[in-house]
Design an enzyme around this catalytic site. Sequence first.
Site, PDB file in Angstrom:
ATOM      1  N   ASN A 151       0.903  -1.191   0.111  1.00 42.55           N
ATOM      2  CA  ASN A 151       0.099   0.067  -0.078  1.00 42.55           C
ATOM      3  C   ASN A 151       1.052   1.364  -0.128  1.00 42.55           C
ATOM      4  O   ASN A 151       0.202   2.495   0.301  1.00 42.55           O
ATOM      5  CB  ASN A 151      -1.011   0.067   1.026  1.00 42.55           C
ATOM      6  CG  ASN A 151      -0.382   0.085   2.625  1.00 42.55           C
ATOM      7  OD1 ASN A 151       0.928   0.432   2.625  1.00 42.55           O
ATOM      8  ND2 ASN A 151      -1.009  -0.690   3.620  1.00 42.55           N
ATOM      9  N   ASP A 152       2.179   1.053  -0.041  1.00 43.54           N
ATOM     10  CA  ASP A 152       3.134   2.389  -0.020  1.00 43.54           C
ATOM     11  C   ASP A 152       2.626   3.437  -1.100  1.00 43.54           C
ATOM     12  O   ASP A 152       2.842   4.721  -0.456  1.00 43.54           O
ATOM     13  CB  ASP A 152       4.412   2.010  -0.082  1.00 43.54           C
ATOM     14  CG  ASP A 152       5.126   1.158   1.027  1.00 43.54           C
ATOM     15  OD1 ASP A 152       4.297   0.887   2.083  1.00 43.54           O
ATOM     16  OD2 ASP A 152       6.156   0.663   0.987  1.00 43.54           O
ATOM     17  N   ASP A 165       2.309   1.720   8.543  1.00 46.34           N
ATOM     18  CA  ASP A 165       0.718   1.443   8.160  1.00 46.34           C
ATOM     19  C   ASP A 165       0.090   0.796   9.355  1.00 46.34           C
ATOM     20  O   ASP A 165       0.670   0.419  10.500  1.00 46.34           O
ATOM     21  CB  ASP A 165       0.498   0.848   7.035  1.00 46.34           C
ATOM     22  CG  ASP A 165       1.612  -0.452   6.875  1.00 46.34           C
ATOM     23  OD1 ASP A 165       1.788  -1.108   7.898  1.00 46.34           O
ATOM     24  OD2 ASP A 165       1.796  -1.013   5.672  1.00 46.34           O
ATOM     25  N   ASP A 184      -7.067  17.663  17.891  1.00 41.70           N
ATOM     26  CA  ASP A 184      -6.202  18.576  18.027  1.00 41.70           C
ATOM     27  C   ASP A 184      -6.618  20.045  17.702  1.00 41.70           C
ATOM     28  O   ASP A 184      -7.914  20.369  17.586  1.00 41.70           O
ATOM     29  CB  ASP A 184      -5.757  18.120  16.382  1.00 41.70           C
ATOM     30  CG  ASP A 184      -4.356  18.857  16.025  1.00 41.70           C
ATOM     31  OD1 ASP A 184      -3.475  18.846  16.681  1.00 41.70           O
ATOM     32  OD2 ASP A 184      -4.594  19.768  14.955  1.00 41.70           O
ATOM     33  N   GLU A 216      -6.342  19.170  22.847  1.00 43.94           N
ATOM     34  CA  GLU A 216      -5.218  19.829  22.774  1.00 43.94           C
ATOM     35  C   GLU A 216      -5.317  21.282  22.986  1.00 43.94           C
ATOM     36  O   GLU A 216      -5.641  21.810  22.039  1.00 43.94           O
ATOM     37  CB  GLU A 216      -4.413  19.555  21.517  1.00 43.94           C
ATOM     38  CG  GLU A 216      -2.877  20.221  21.452  1.00 43.94           C
ATOM     39  CD  GLU A 216      -2.497  20.232  20.174  1.00 43.94           C
ATOM     40  OE1 GLU A 216      -1.090  20.243  19.942  1.00 43.94           O
ATOM     41  OE2 GLU A 216      -3.186  20.544  19.181  1.00 43.94           O
TER      42      GLU A 216
END
Length: 585
Positions: A106-107, A127, A292, A321
């Site tokens: 899957n790179d 992954d 986030d 955060e």
Amino acid sequence: MKNPVLQVMVYGTNIAASRVSLEYPGVQLDEVVQVDNPNYLFLYLKVTPEAQPGTFDILFRDGKKTQTYTYELKPRATSPGAAGFTPADVMYLITPDRFANGDPSNDNAYKDVVIDRNQPNSRHGGDLKGVMDRLDYIADLGFTTIWLNPVQENKQRGGSYHGYAITDFYQVDARFGTNREYCDLIEQAHRKGLKVVMDMIFNHCGSDHWWMEDLPAKDWLNHQEAFEQTTHYLWPVMDVHAPQTEIDAAVNGWFTRGMPDLNQRNRHLATYLIQNSIWWIEYSRIDGIRQDTHPYADFDFMARWCKEVLEEYPEFNIVGEAWYSKVPATAWWQRNSKVSDKESYLKTIMDFGLTFACEEVFAIRDEEAKELNPGHFRGFGTLYELLAQDFLHADLDNILIFLDNHDLSRFVKKDETDLRRYKQALAFLLTTRGIPQLYYGMEILMSGEKREGDGNLRKDFPGGWPGDPVDAFTKEGRTPLQNEAWDYMQTLLQWRKNNQAVTQGKLIHYTPDQTGCYVYARIKEGTTVLVILNGHDQEETIDMYRFREVLQNSRTGREVITGQPMDLSGSLAIPAKGTYILELQ
């Protein structure tokens, strides 16, 4: 669901010209909303308790033409999940692209981004399969919870390996795997006694998000007409003296040019984001969320989001955060705050102030600590005074504490060989109040300075890639120094799991005196753990009579790491930069 209203966003050429209808027992079409862009419709369905799982057709009629979409109403999940996290847990934070590559196929899932491990800011190929293959490693270390940096699609030009520029909120990035593989990872983690926390971002999306080519409404983004960056100055959000223009400059500006700022005041976008969270919880069975840039988004929306998620899942936990170094500012953001007249409904906050204090106090040498804070270095007095302000916090159990993370210089310094500092800081983090989080690689002394670029903080874990010359996931692949650090962390983590005094007990601490030692106890129903930290570069002797209130009738303590008994009836010598964790007997 407790909230019966379901929003369905529909996208198609001139779809707003359609008449919409559906027929299904227990499902009512309450509202059809046209927006600025005729290619969108927002349907609001009411799903009553009488509705049963199944499929139904939604009909879109435009003159003589009829389009049909078959919608599936799924049953509620019954598998484990949505368990939340507490001080009984310790999080292991992983940047997935840099941890392990379990599926090289899957790179290059997106052909325009090339894997290049020699470039710190490129994709490296880690992954979900790589994480799944290392679940036993994580559990064996003693962690209870995994927090992954964002796994949603980041199909950005340039790669966006960190995951914070989402281009589809409902899809896992294909370079990490599939939605099904994400669910499988969580299921396998749960079977091994591990929880999973999902990283989410509602302040912004990626500039290559699919809707950026055809935005639903004129107010879908803040500063939709032209890029305007946030000030990144968040004090006005809570400042009673701040003009609205200063608040708007912080909240409405884009995080970066590649991260458009979402306008959560848009009713439909707000509901879209809230439903997305609830969908991930129900679909994948995550146990918690880390949000986030929490203060950068609209306050009222974020409060509504927290409230609605926790109403559906009362045991769930959300950590926001909020990057503030001062205790009152951190306390301001927690739900039921003692210092704010606004209700955030945010259950857990991140204690950046404690992180920065630890950076100073646990410096490599006293001299270096003084350089970090010239004229103000007070050794463990800095930690003591920070924790003495805990009266400002509404909920001491729900504070996330950490020594470093993916945005900060790593705690371990390059070529550091003296582990006394490492052990002392780790002992403190795992025995003080709050929910500890450790960053992947700390167990093998990975280092990296932020001034050298964020990619330097997020290096590949040795052994995570086929052909790596060293495999630090194994004892044989680690150096003796790394094994000493790994073994120390494992001993503490495994011990901590079964010690309710540390995970549930009251914290009592003593002011550091001229010896430079910081002494505190964790106490729960007759069980006491006594921690002694020597901040000086020379041996110090302390009179144990001072601590008689927490010692009670105990005259000995078992040192957790060595297992050796220690006499506490008189004076006790503490080695230079030494650490004792004692179970009183």
